[in-house]
Design a protein around this motif. Structure first.
Motif, PDB file in Angstrom:
ATOM      1  N   ARG A   1      -1.207  -4.488  13.121  1.00  0.00           N
ATOM      2  CA  ARG A   1       0.162  -4.980  12.947  1.00  0.00           C
ATOM      3  C   ARG A   1       0.528  -4.996  11.471  1.00  0.00           C
ATOM      4  O   ARG A   1      -0.347  -5.022  10.607  1.00  0.00           O
ATOM      5  CB  ARG A   1       0.299  -6.386  13.521  1.00  0.00           C
ATOM      6  CG  ARG A   1      -0.543  -7.412  12.788  1.00  0.00           C
ATOM      7  CD  ARG A   1      -0.571  -8.757  13.489  1.00  0.00           C
ATOM      8  NE  ARG A   1      -1.117  -8.665  14.829  1.00  0.00           N
ATOM      9  CZ  ARG A   1      -2.432  -8.694  15.095  1.00  0.00           C
ATOM     10  NH1 ARG A   1      -3.311  -8.786  14.109  1.00  0.00           N
ATOM     11  NH2 ARG A   1      -2.872  -8.617  16.328  1.00  0.00           N
ATOM     12  N   ASN A   2       1.811  -4.967  11.203  1.00  0.00           N
ATOM     13  CA  ASN A   2       2.343  -5.252   9.874  1.00  0.00           C
ATOM     14  C   ASN A   2       3.125  -6.551   9.965  1.00  0.00           C
ATOM     15  O   ASN A   2       3.614  -6.916  11.038  1.00  0.00           O
ATOM     16  CB  ASN A   2       3.226  -4.118   9.377  1.00  0.00           C
ATOM     17  CG  ASN A   2       2.453  -2.825   9.200  1.00  0.00           C
ATOM     18  OD1 ASN A   2       2.552  -1.926  10.014  1.00  0.00           O
ATOM     19  ND2 ASN A   2       1.670  -2.736   8.146  1.00  0.00           N
TER      20      ASN A   2
ATOM     21  N   HIS B   1       0.817  -1.226   0.000  1.00  0.00           N
ATOM     22  CA  HIS B   1       0.000   0.000   0.000  1.00  0.00           C
ATOM     23  C   HIS B   1       0.847   1.270   0.000  1.00  0.00           C
ATOM     24  O   HIS B   1       0.590   2.199   0.781  1.00  0.00           O
ATOM     25  CB  HIS B   1      -0.972  -0.002   1.177  1.00  0.00           C
ATOM     26  CG  HIS B   1      -2.144  -0.904   0.971  1.00  0.00           C
ATOM     27  ND1 HIS B   1      -3.297  -0.498   0.323  1.00  0.00           N
ATOM     28  CD2 HIS B   1      -2.333  -2.204   1.304  1.00  0.00           C
ATOM     29  CE1 HIS B   1      -4.164  -1.497   0.280  1.00  0.00           C
ATOM     30  NE2 HIS B   1      -3.590  -2.567   0.856  1.00  0.00           N
ATOM     31  N   PHE B   2       1.839   1.334  -0.888  1.00  0.00           N
ATOM     32  CA  PHE B   2       2.606   2.563  -0.997  1.00  0.00           C
ATOM     33  C   PHE B   2       1.676   3.719  -1.360  1.00  0.00           C
ATOM     34  O   PHE B   2       0.888   3.630  -2.293  1.00  0.00           O
ATOM     35  CB  PHE B   2       3.724   2.415  -2.028  1.00  0.00           C
ATOM     36  CG  PHE B   2       4.976   1.853  -1.430  1.00  0.00           C
ATOM     37  CD1 PHE B   2       5.867   2.685  -0.772  1.00  0.00           C
ATOM     38  CD2 PHE B   2       5.257   0.487  -1.494  1.00  0.00           C
ATOM     39  CE1 PHE B   2       7.024   2.182  -0.197  1.00  0.00           C
ATOM     40  CE2 PHE B   2       6.412  -0.028  -0.923  1.00  0.00           C
ATOM     41  CZ  PHE B   2       7.299   0.821  -0.274  1.00  0.00           C
TER      42      PHE B   2
ATOM     43  N   ARG C   1       3.551   2.843   6.155  1.00  0.00           N
ATOM     44  CA  ARG C   1       4.338   3.280   7.312  1.00  0.00           C
ATOM     45  C   ARG C   1       5.770   3.548   6.860  1.00  0.00           C
ATOM     46  O   ARG C   1       6.575   2.632   6.707  1.00  0.00           O
ATOM     47  CB  ARG C   1       4.293   2.226   8.413  1.00  0.00           C
ATOM     48  CG  ARG C   1       2.926   2.073   9.056  1.00  0.00           C
ATOM     49  CD  ARG C   1       2.964   1.008  10.129  1.00  0.00           C
ATOM     50  NE  ARG C   1       3.875   1.388  11.219  1.00  0.00           N
ATOM     51  CZ  ARG C   1       4.303   0.553  12.164  1.00  0.00           C
ATOM     52  NH1 ARG C   1       3.915  -0.721  12.155  1.00  0.00           N
ATOM     53  NH2 ARG C   1       5.121   0.967  13.114  1.00  0.00           N
ATOM     54  N   GLU C   2       6.065   4.810   6.638  1.00  0.00           N
ATOM     55  CA  GLU C   2       7.381   5.202   6.134  1.00  0.00           C
ATOM     56  C   GLU C   2       8.493   4.747   7.077  1.00  0.00           C
ATOM     57  O   GLU C   2       9.560   4.297   6.628  1.00  0.00           O
ATOM     58  CB  GLU C   2       7.431   6.721   5.969  1.00  0.00           C
ATOM     59  CG  GLU C   2       8.709   7.248   5.346  1.00  0.00           C
ATOM     60  CD  GLU C   2       8.835   6.944   3.856  1.00  0.00           C
ATOM     61  OE1 GLU C   2       9.978   6.889   3.368  1.00  0.00           O
ATOM     62  OE2 GLU C   2       7.792   6.773   3.191  1.00  0.00           O
TER      63      GLU C   2
ATOM     64  N   CYS D   1       0.981  -1.336   5.266  1.00  0.00           N
ATOM     65  CA  CYS D   1      -0.189  -0.450   5.307  1.00  0.00           C
ATOM     66  C   CYS D   1      -0.295   0.238   6.665  1.00  0.00           C
ATOM     67  O   CYS D   1      -0.069  -0.377   7.713  1.00  0.00           O
ATOM     68  CB  CYS D   1      -1.460  -1.239   5.012  1.00  0.00           C
ATOM     69  SG  CYS D   1      -2.949  -0.200   4.889  1.00  0.00           S
ATOM     70  N   ALA D   2      -0.683   1.522   6.648  1.00  0.00           N
ATOM     71  CA  ALA D   2      -0.744   2.325   7.868  1.00  0.00           C
ATOM     72  C   ALA D   2      -2.120   2.327   8.513  1.00  0.00           C
ATOM     73  O   ALA D   2      -2.345   3.095   9.458  1.00  0.00           O
ATOM     74  CB  ALA D   2      -0.317   3.762   7.551  1.00  0.00           C
TER      75      ALA D   2
END
Length: 263
Positions: free
Chosen positions: A218-219, A11-12, A16-17, A211-212
């Protein structure tokens, strides 16, 4: 032994940078033979998001194969969505939407389950099941990777992809051993195996890697080590409040008896 790493739902554009560098460092340390990127690489299929995602993938030293997800076709450009939905994906991530790759004894076959004419629901296109069956290696371990899961647990409200049930039965009968998917942003392996519906298929539904969306909690990504009929899963999880991945959760499985069992 072959090591396959499964990333999905990056999900760019809504990612989450702060987790990008830890994710790349963890991938490099794990030294996979192959990285499989299971769709929703971008959030809205915008060129700037695709360029950012491409730059991320270019930093992975291992071979990488990609397939589209429903977020990788244009949402706000109806003409592009209907007439050339995968043009941007092909330009940035490769011309082949259904790549096939090998890592040692393992053959990984991608399936494009994205339907440009339906926002979320996927589909299995005519001839795709036969193509996969025709690529099955009778002597190795066969993995099919796609964006949309082919089986949903009762708690899932989304509708399965069209022809998902047919694909499961035919792929299981043909000698496919593992199914990799994403889309739901939820981890599921043992619960799917416990249904008893497809005991010769180990279905690995991996959550979102970057994804944020806070409700995802969680990622994560998963590493799959294949050694003949034995398979080890390393699930790497980064809680939303964390800036790095925890130590992996490890589970081992075997199909030596003819069906998959956790050992």
């Amino acid at each position: 032994m072959a090591r396959v790493l499964h990333l999905t739902d990056l999900h760019f554009g809504f990612h989450r940078e702060a987790l990008i560098a830890p994710l790349l460092e963890r991938i490099a340390a794990l030294r996979p033979d192959l990285v499989v990127v299971g769709g929703d690489i971008t959030h809205r299929a915008l060129p700037v998001q695709m360029r950012k995602a491409r730059a991320f993938l270019d930093r992975i030293e291992a071979p990488v194969i990609c397939m589209p997800g429903n977020h990788d076709v244009p949402l706000w450009n109806p003409l592009a969505r209907f007439f050339w939905p995968f043009a941007g994906f092909r330009r940035h991530f490769g011309p082949v939407l259904t790549p096939v790759a090998r890592a040692g004894e393992v053959r990984v076959m991608a399936l494009n389950s994205t339907d440009p004419y339906a926002w979320q629901r996927g589909k299995i296109r005519d001839g795709e099941i036969g193509r996969l069956i025709g690529n099955v290696d009778p002597l190795g371990t066969n993995i099919v990777a796609l964006h949309h899961p082919l089986q949903h647990l009762p708690r899932v409200t989304k509708v399965p992809a069209r022809r998902a049930s047919e694909a499961l039965y035919r792929l299981e009968a043909s000698g496919v051993h593992v199914i990799l998917s994403g889309h739901l942003h939820r981890w599921a392996v043992d619960a799917l195996l416990a249904t008893g519906r497809h005991p010769r298929l180990l279905q690995i539904q991996t959550g979102t890697a970057l994804c944020a969306r806070v409700s995802d909690m969680r990622n994560e990504f998963v590493v799959i080590d294949v050694d003949g009929p034995a398979l080890t899963l390393e699930r790497h999880v980064a809680p939303m409040e964390s800036r790095d991945f925890d130590a992996p959760e490890i589970a081992r499985y075997s199909r030596a008896s003819g069906v998959w069992r956790r050992v």
